[in-house]
Design a protein around this motif. Sequence first.
Motif, PDB file in Angstrom:
ATOM      1  N   PRO A 124      58.155  62.364  -5.636  1.00 40.53           N
ATOM      2  CA  PRO A 124      57.600  63.608  -5.091  1.00 40.53           C
ATOM      3  C   PRO A 124      56.807  64.330  -6.181  1.00 40.53           C
ATOM      4  O   PRO A 124      57.287  64.507  -7.291  1.00 40.53           O
ATOM      5  CB  PRO A 124      58.846  64.394  -4.683  1.00 40.53           C
ATOM      6  CG  PRO A 124      59.886  63.345  -4.432  1.00 40.53           C
ATOM      7  CD  PRO A 124      59.608  62.258  -5.428  1.00 40.53           C
ATOM      8  N   SER A 146      51.412  63.118   6.899  1.00 36.98           N
ATOM      9  CA  SER A 146      52.837  63.457   6.893  1.00 36.98           C
ATOM     10  C   SER A 146      53.421  63.539   5.490  1.00 36.98           C
ATOM     11  O   SER A 146      54.268  64.399   5.216  1.00 36.98           O
ATOM     12  CB  SER A 146      53.622  62.429   7.705  1.00 36.98           C
ATOM     13  OG  SER A 146      53.134  62.345   9.023  1.00 36.98           O
ATOM     14  N   HIS A 147      52.988  62.666   4.596  1.00 39.17           N
ATOM     15  CA  HIS A 147      53.671  62.523   3.311  1.00 39.17           C
ATOM     16  C   HIS A 147      52.887  63.060   2.118  1.00 39.17           C
ATOM     17  O   HIS A 147      53.417  63.052   0.998  1.00 39.17           O
ATOM     18  CB  HIS A 147      53.988  61.045   3.069  1.00 39.17           C
ATOM     19  CG  HIS A 147      54.982  60.478   4.051  1.00 39.17           C
ATOM     20  ND1 HIS A 147      56.343  60.564   3.879  1.00 39.17           N
ATOM     21  CD2 HIS A 147      54.795  59.827   5.239  1.00 39.17           C
ATOM     22  CE1 HIS A 147      56.959  59.983   4.890  1.00 39.17           C
ATOM     23  NE2 HIS A 147      56.042  59.528   5.732  1.00 39.17           N
ATOM     24  N   LYS A 149      50.148  66.128   0.378  1.00 42.54           N
ATOM     25  CA  LYS A 149      49.532  67.451   0.406  1.00 42.54           C
ATOM     26  C   LYS A 149      48.354  67.456  -0.580  1.00 42.54           C
ATOM     27  O   LYS A 149      48.150  66.489  -1.320  1.00 42.54           O
ATOM     28  CB  LYS A 149      50.542  68.531   0.010  1.00 42.54           C
ATOM     29  CG  LYS A 149      51.115  68.353  -1.395  1.00 42.54           C
ATOM     30  CD  LYS A 149      52.148  69.417  -1.715  1.00 42.54           C
ATOM     31  CE  LYS A 149      52.719  69.217  -3.140  1.00 42.54           C
ATOM     32  NZ  LYS A 149      53.718  70.251  -3.488  1.00 42.54           N
ATOM     33  N   ARG A 173      52.233  63.503  -3.324  1.00 43.96           N
ATOM     34  CA  ARG A 173      53.305  63.222  -2.372  1.00 43.96           C
ATOM     35  C   ARG A 173      54.215  64.435  -2.206  1.00 43.96           C
ATOM     36  O   ARG A 173      54.626  65.083  -3.176  1.00 43.96           O
ATOM     37  CB  ARG A 173      54.134  62.025  -2.837  1.00 43.96           C
ATOM     38  CG  ARG A 173      55.133  61.594  -1.753  1.00 43.96           C
ATOM     39  CD  ARG A 173      56.023  60.463  -2.131  1.00 43.96           C
ATOM     40  NE  ARG A 173      56.952  60.186  -1.048  1.00 43.96           N
ATOM     41  CZ  ARG A 173      57.988  59.364  -1.135  1.00 43.96           C
ATOM     42  NH1 ARG A 173      58.228  58.726  -2.264  1.00 43.96           N
ATOM     43  NH2 ARG A 173      58.780  59.186  -0.095  1.00 43.96           N
ATOM     44  N   ARG A 174      54.532  64.728  -0.967  1.00 41.18           N
ATOM     45  CA  ARG A 174      55.398  65.854  -0.652  1.00 41.18           C
ATOM     46  C   ARG A 174      56.860  65.540  -0.956  1.00 41.18           C
ATOM     47  O   ARG A 174      57.288  64.382  -0.914  1.00 41.18           O
ATOM     48  CB  ARG A 174      55.281  66.214   0.832  1.00 41.18           C
ATOM     49  CG  ARG A 174      53.986  66.879   1.232  1.00 41.18           C
ATOM     50  CD  ARG A 174      54.102  67.385   2.661  1.00 41.18           C
ATOM     51  NE  ARG A 174      52.975  68.233   3.010  1.00 41.18           N
ATOM     52  CZ  ARG A 174      51.997  67.877   3.833  1.00 41.18           C
ATOM     53  NH1 ARG A 174      52.003  66.668   4.365  1.00 41.18           N
ATOM     54  NH2 ARG A 174      51.008  68.710   4.107  1.00 41.18           N
ATOM     55  N   ARG A 176      60.888  66.016   0.260  1.00 42.45           N
ATOM     56  CA  ARG A 176      61.483  65.941   1.596  1.00 42.45           C
ATOM     57  C   ARG A 176      61.500  67.320   2.254  1.00 42.45           C
ATOM     58  O   ARG A 176      61.238  67.443   3.457  1.00 42.45           O
ATOM     59  CB  ARG A 176      62.897  65.378   1.501  1.00 42.45           C
ATOM     60  CG  ARG A 176      63.608  65.288   2.856  1.00 42.45           C
ATOM     61  CD  ARG A 176      64.909  64.553   2.742  1.00 42.45           C
ATOM     62  NE  ARG A 176      64.699  63.175   2.323  1.00 42.45           N
ATOM     63  CZ  ARG A 176      65.689  62.293   2.176  1.00 42.45           C
ATOM     64  NH1 ARG A 176      66.946  62.657   2.409  1.00 42.45           N
ATOM     65  NH2 ARG A 176      65.430  61.060   1.787  1.00 42.45           N
ATOM     66  N   GLU A 178      59.411  69.789   1.753  1.00 39.44           N
ATOM     67  CA  GLU A 178      58.046  70.115   2.173  1.00 39.44           C
ATOM     68  C   GLU A 178      57.665  69.345   3.430  1.00 39.44           C
ATOM     69  O   GLU A 178      56.979  69.866   4.312  1.00 39.44           O
ATOM     70  CB  GLU A 178      57.061  69.787   1.049  1.00 39.44           C
ATOM     71  CG  GLU A 178      57.171  70.716  -0.151  1.00 39.44           C
ATOM     72  CD  GLU A 178      56.323  70.252  -1.320  1.00 39.44           C
ATOM     73  OE1 GLU A 178      55.944  71.106  -2.134  1.00 39.44           O
ATOM     74  OE2 GLU A 178      56.056  69.043  -1.414  1.00 39.44           O
ATOM     75  N   ARG A 179      58.122  68.106   3.519  1.00 37.46           N
ATOM     76  CA  ARG A 179      57.816  67.284   4.685  1.00 37.46           C
ATOM     77  C   ARG A 179      58.456  67.857   5.945  1.00 37.46           C
ATOM     78  O   ARG A 179      57.860  67.842   7.023  1.00 37.46           O
ATOM     79  CB  ARG A 179      58.303  65.857   4.431  1.00 37.46           C
ATOM     80  CG  ARG A 179      57.445  64.805   5.068  1.00 37.46           C
ATOM     81  CD  ARG A 179      57.685  63.433   4.516  1.00 37.46           C
ATOM     82  NE  ARG A 179      59.070  63.019   4.522  1.00 37.46           N
ATOM     83  CZ  ARG A 179      59.783  62.722   3.446  1.00 37.46           C
ATOM     84  NH1 ARG A 179      59.223  62.797   2.252  1.00 37.46           N
ATOM     85  NH2 ARG A 179      61.035  62.338   3.528  1.00 37.46           N
ATOM     86  N   ASP A 180      59.680  68.377   5.816  1.00 38.57           N
ATOM     87  CA  ASP A 180      60.375  68.940   6.970  1.00 38.57           C
ATOM     88  C   ASP A 180      59.707  70.214   7.469  1.00 38.57           C
ATOM     89  O   ASP A 180      59.856  70.582   8.650  1.00 38.57           O
ATOM     90  CB  ASP A 180      61.836  69.234   6.605  1.00 38.57           C
ATOM     91  CG  ASP A 180      62.634  67.957   6.354  1.00 38.57           C
ATOM     92  OD1 ASP A 180      62.188  66.888   6.819  1.00 38.57           O
ATOM     93  OD2 ASP A 180      63.679  68.030   5.676  1.00 38.57           O
ATOM     94  N   VAL A 182      56.431  70.738   7.475  1.00 34.18           N
ATOM     95  CA  VAL A 182      55.099  70.489   8.010  1.00 34.18           C
ATOM     96  C   VAL A 182      55.138  70.540   9.532  1.00 34.18           C
ATOM     97  O   VAL A 182      55.974  69.893  10.170  1.00 34.18           O
ATOM     98  CB  VAL A 182      54.567  69.112   7.546  1.00 34.18           C
ATOM     99  CG1 VAL A 182      53.198  68.844   8.149  1.00 34.18           C
ATOM    100  CG2 VAL A 182      54.478  69.069   6.041  1.00 34.18           C
ATOM    101  N   ILE A 187      49.680  68.230  11.075  1.00 34.47           N
ATOM    102  CA  ILE A 187      49.499  66.777  11.021  1.00 34.47           C
ATOM    103  C   ILE A 187      48.372  66.342  11.949  1.00 34.47           C
ATOM    104  O   ILE A 187      47.523  65.512  11.593  1.00 34.47           O
ATOM    105  CB  ILE A 187      50.814  66.058  11.379  1.00 34.47           C
ATOM    106  CG1 ILE A 187      51.887  66.349  10.316  1.00 34.47           C
ATOM    107  CG2 ILE A 187      50.596  64.557  11.520  1.00 34.47           C
ATOM    108  CD1 ILE A 187      53.226  65.734  10.605  1.00 34.47           C
TER     109      ILE A 187
END
Length: 339
Positions: A124, A146-147, A149, A173-174, A176, A178-180, A182, A187
């Motif tokens: 990350p 998705s993954h 930024k 890469r984000r 986890r 940050e991914r949640d 989004v 997207i």
Amino acid sequence: MRKSAATITHSRPEKRRESEASCGFPPNHFSALDPCVGEGLAFAAILEDAGARRYGIELDAYRAEQAAPSLIRMIQGNCLDTRCPVESFSCIYLNPPYDWALAGNARERLEPVFLNHTFRWLIPGGVLLFVIPAERAADCSQILASHFKQVRTFRLADPESVRYRQVLIAGVRRTRRERDKVRDREISEVRYRFAGLGREYNRLPELLEIGDDPYDIPATGPATLTFKGLPLDEVEDSLPSSQAYRQAARILAPEPTLIRGRPLTPLHAGQVGQVACSGLINGIFGSGEERHIAAWKSKKMTTKTTEEEPDGTTVIRERERFVQELSVVFASGETGTLE
């Protein structure tokens, strides 16, 4: 963080210098990977003057040999047969093959296949440098949206890059968390933008315009790459000594039929034609500029004819026939084929 100019390169199979992009390298060592490293010229240029542990994967044996001296770890084999613990690398430079692959009964593009296989190896906050044709960005849009930024896209201006309409997609890469966070709408917006990248290719900024806003590459420890595929070069080298291969070779690659001697009487034109078409007088003929190699072979051709019946029905008929093909290669390098 100290800044350094990293040179991004273009297409496969030959990688050349392109424009300059700034990356922020950490004061400590970090691990970086090129999963399709080629001869290593592009990778070395990007990480010039950086304290990087360089790892590379390359299928071609010759290119792997050329790249090995500049890498701390070199794997000669298929990237898709290579395994690595997740979150091992600070930076991945990915310029995958631009081709199709068979997946069961369907075909799929190799660009998203390679991206899906390798992006998890980034930590990350790690930086992805992804070089692909603009029209293929849509195939990779789900993973990128998705993954990653801070995703930015640049047009590569080298003549070979223009030929393939290549773009550099850079992103971080984000985590986890940050991914949640989004949203689906975000997207969808990113995927829509990538879907139209081919149409917007000429409007994209060139890589020189990346300016003074670098991607800061975080520090990482050593990484571990493990190759799980077959050592194809070793297998190929050992084939001649394999008893099973020698038995199969009699059927798969039989020795050509050789007939030697002179006819009792001179052959007339029809007989010469029959012997030639059967491949029994293939070989080297002539002298000087007329010296050449000739090879005959028979091949089957299918001719289609379309006829319309009085009632309006269209009938398609196929007729198979064998034709003789002559291939000639002259000493000058000139070639020709005659049917």
